[in-house]
Design an enzyme around this catalytic site. Sequence first.
Site, PDB file in Angstrom:
ATOM      1  N   SER A  36       1.049  -0.319   0.528  1.00 23.95           N
ATOM      2  CA  SER A  36       0.444   0.249   0.409  1.00 23.95           C
ATOM      3  C   SER A  36       1.009   0.893   0.126  1.00 23.95           C
ATOM      4  O   SER A  36       1.926   1.225   0.227  1.00 23.95           O
ATOM      5  CB  SER A  36      -1.252   0.058   1.227  1.00 23.95           C
ATOM      6  OG  SER A  36      -1.105   1.435   1.926  1.00 23.95           O
ATOM      7  N   ARG A  37       0.428   2.437  -0.501  1.00 28.54           N
ATOM      8  CA  ARG A  37       1.203   3.687  -0.118  1.00 28.54           C
ATOM      9  C   ARG A  37       1.634   3.892   1.412  1.00 28.54           C
ATOM     10  O   ARG A  37       1.972   4.670   1.061  1.00 28.54           O
ATOM     11  CB  ARG A  37       0.172   5.117  -0.835  1.00 28.54           C
ATOM     12  CG  ARG A  37       0.574   4.357  -2.138  1.00 28.54           C
ATOM     13  CD  ARG A  37      -0.715   5.600  -2.878  1.00 28.54           C
ATOM     14  NE  ARG A  37      -2.359   5.559  -2.336  1.00 28.54           N
ATOM     15  CZ  ARG A  37      -2.876   6.421  -2.239  1.00 28.54           C
ATOM     16  NH1 ARG A  37      -2.971   7.525  -2.839  1.00 28.54           N
ATOM     17  NH2 ARG A  37      -4.194   6.545  -2.417  1.00 28.54           N
ATOM     18  N   HIS A  79      -5.449  -0.051 -13.391  1.00 29.34           N
ATOM     19  CA  HIS A  79      -5.377  -1.194 -13.058  1.00 29.34           C
ATOM     20  C   HIS A  79      -3.925  -0.864 -14.119  1.00 29.34           C
ATOM     21  O   HIS A  79      -3.253  -2.249 -14.264  1.00 29.34           O
ATOM     22  CB  HIS A  79      -6.440  -1.770 -13.674  1.00 29.34           C
ATOM     23  CG  HIS A  79      -6.809  -2.394 -12.520  1.00 29.34           C
ATOM     24  ND1 HIS A  79      -8.375  -2.806 -12.420  1.00 29.34           N
ATOM     25  CD2 HIS A  79      -7.456  -1.898 -11.264  1.00 29.34           C
ATOM     26  CE1 HIS A  79      -8.978  -2.542 -11.143  1.00 29.34           C
ATOM     27  NE2 HIS A  79      -7.917  -2.108 -10.479  1.00 29.34           N
ATOM     28  N   LYS A  97     -11.436  -7.096 -11.479  1.00 33.61           N
ATOM     29  CA  LYS A  97     -12.864  -5.546 -11.973  1.00 33.61           C
ATOM     30  C   LYS A  97     -12.494  -4.782 -11.749  1.00 33.61           C
ATOM     31  O   LYS A  97     -12.801  -4.040 -10.329  1.00 33.61           O
ATOM     32  CB  LYS A  97     -13.668  -6.616 -12.718  1.00 33.61           C
ATOM     33  CG  LYS A  97     -14.405  -7.229 -10.741  1.00 33.61           C
ATOM     34  CD  LYS A  97     -15.479  -6.506 -10.536  1.00 33.61           C
ATOM     35  CE  LYS A  97     -15.689  -4.967 -11.024  1.00 33.61           C
ATOM     36  NZ  LYS A  97     -15.689  -4.148  -9.692  1.00 33.61           N
ATOM     37  N   ASP A 178     -18.548  -0.702 -12.475  1.00 31.07           N
ATOM     38  CA  ASP A 178     -18.297  -1.052 -11.069  1.00 31.07           C
ATOM     39  C   ASP A 178     -19.170  -2.108 -10.868  1.00 31.07           C
ATOM     40  O   ASP A 178     -18.996  -3.025 -10.264  1.00 31.07           O
ATOM     41  CB  ASP A 178     -18.437   0.007 -10.118  1.00 31.07           C
ATOM     42  CG  ASP A 178     -17.716  -0.512  -8.677  1.00 31.07           C
ATOM     43  OD1 ASP A 178     -16.670  -0.398  -8.344  1.00 31.07           O
ATOM     44  OD2 ASP A 178     -18.987  -1.102  -7.846  1.00 31.07           O
TER      45      ASP A 178
END
Length: 374
Positions: A36-37, A79, A97, A178
């Site tokens: 993660s950042r 992505h 997705k 989404d």
Amino acid sequence: MSTPFRWGLLGAGDVARHFGVSAKLLPGHQIAAVASRRRERAEATAAALGGAMALTDFTELVADPSVDAVYVATPAALHCDHVALALEAGKPVLCEKPFTVTADEARELAALAGKTGTFLMEAMWTRFIPAIQALKTRVDAGEIGEPRMFQADLGFAVPYDPSNRFFAPELGGGALLDLGIYPLSLAWYLLGPPEAGQMLVGKANNGVDARASMVLRFPGGALAALSCSFDQRLSNRAVLSGTRGSLALDSPLYAPERITLTRAPELVPSTASGAAAPGTMSRFATQPKLIRLRRRYAPLLRQLLRRERVTQSYPFPGHGYQFEASEVATCVRAGRRESAVMPLDETVAILECLETLRTSGSFGVLDQNVSSLA
Ligand SMILES: NC(=O)c1ccc[n+]([C@@H]2O[C@H](COP(=O)([O-])OP(=O)(O)OC[C@H]3O[C@@H](n4cnc5c(N)ncnc54)[C@H](OP(=O)(O)O)[C@@H]3O)[C@@H](O)[C@H]2O)c1
């Protein structure tokens, strides 16, 4: 004991966590690293998954020799960059997705996977859920005859916030990408590529799609009516009806556990004048009391005599992402570069279809002579 299959999670949100918990249900699957950042988020997710390595650098994650495959679970607009990073490091990739926001990006990634000779699959987990696999087998075996109509919808009430990934265009927001992608991908899996389609969209204040309905026609004449929404909860079910019956999926359609088969009543032969031939029941159909009794008890009688409706359960533990994880490990170990269940050209074609519908509203020849379907 078999060699472990070690995952690197690129992203540490809820979805990455659910995937990690699911993959760990599989024998031999391990979560090697989470990135993660933000260090605290990486550490919290890593700890929740049993002490995986916590990283703040995505490049470090994809290069780590203890990672056998990378699962990308960042917002959709990222992505393309994140999948490319992993493919260029030679790592097999499972990408959440919607695979990408644009069809161009999807084509670019498919080409890169081909060039690097690396496994790549869209994480369309629904296709691997046991009930969906059973549905596909039953449809292909002709259990409901010729498929004619697929109805599916998916919707939840999502509070409007133009800064979160659901609505932010720069993060790939919108109900179609989404949620709409689920019924569309399912229709495609069951019926193949559509030959024509039309869509109407309702927009949120910032211009992204908040709800949409599309109608598609498939070679052979089957239709699909699909809806998605961020405005309200929908039925979240799907029904495929054919000439000999229908198969209905319980909610939620992205991870159902039950299928109900309803056998269609036999067609009543028509008389020369076009009217149905009178049966014993219809001779009594002039008396209101009998009509009422028939309306009330006929479905029950049919159910008892013919077992017209049968429900089958396909339960599974956890969130259900384990089935796609298992597919990735099987393919990678067999040296395959794609999954036959969720091939890359289909991922690309589905995004192309969605993009065409969003930009043009329709594609293909819209009207067709239905008598050719008889
Ligand atoms: N399969 C499913 O059932 C399902 C369900 C919902 C969503 N999804 C998909 O799963 C993905 C992740 O969803 P989520 O709800 O977990 O997302 P999220 O919590 O918003 O973000 C997931 C991760 O992406 C990172 N991220 C966000 N913005 C970034 C940026 N600008 N640069 C680098 N990293 C960034 C976050 O980083 P930090 O930790 O550094 O903040 C976080 O670790 C999405 O593609 C979504 O469409 C799948």
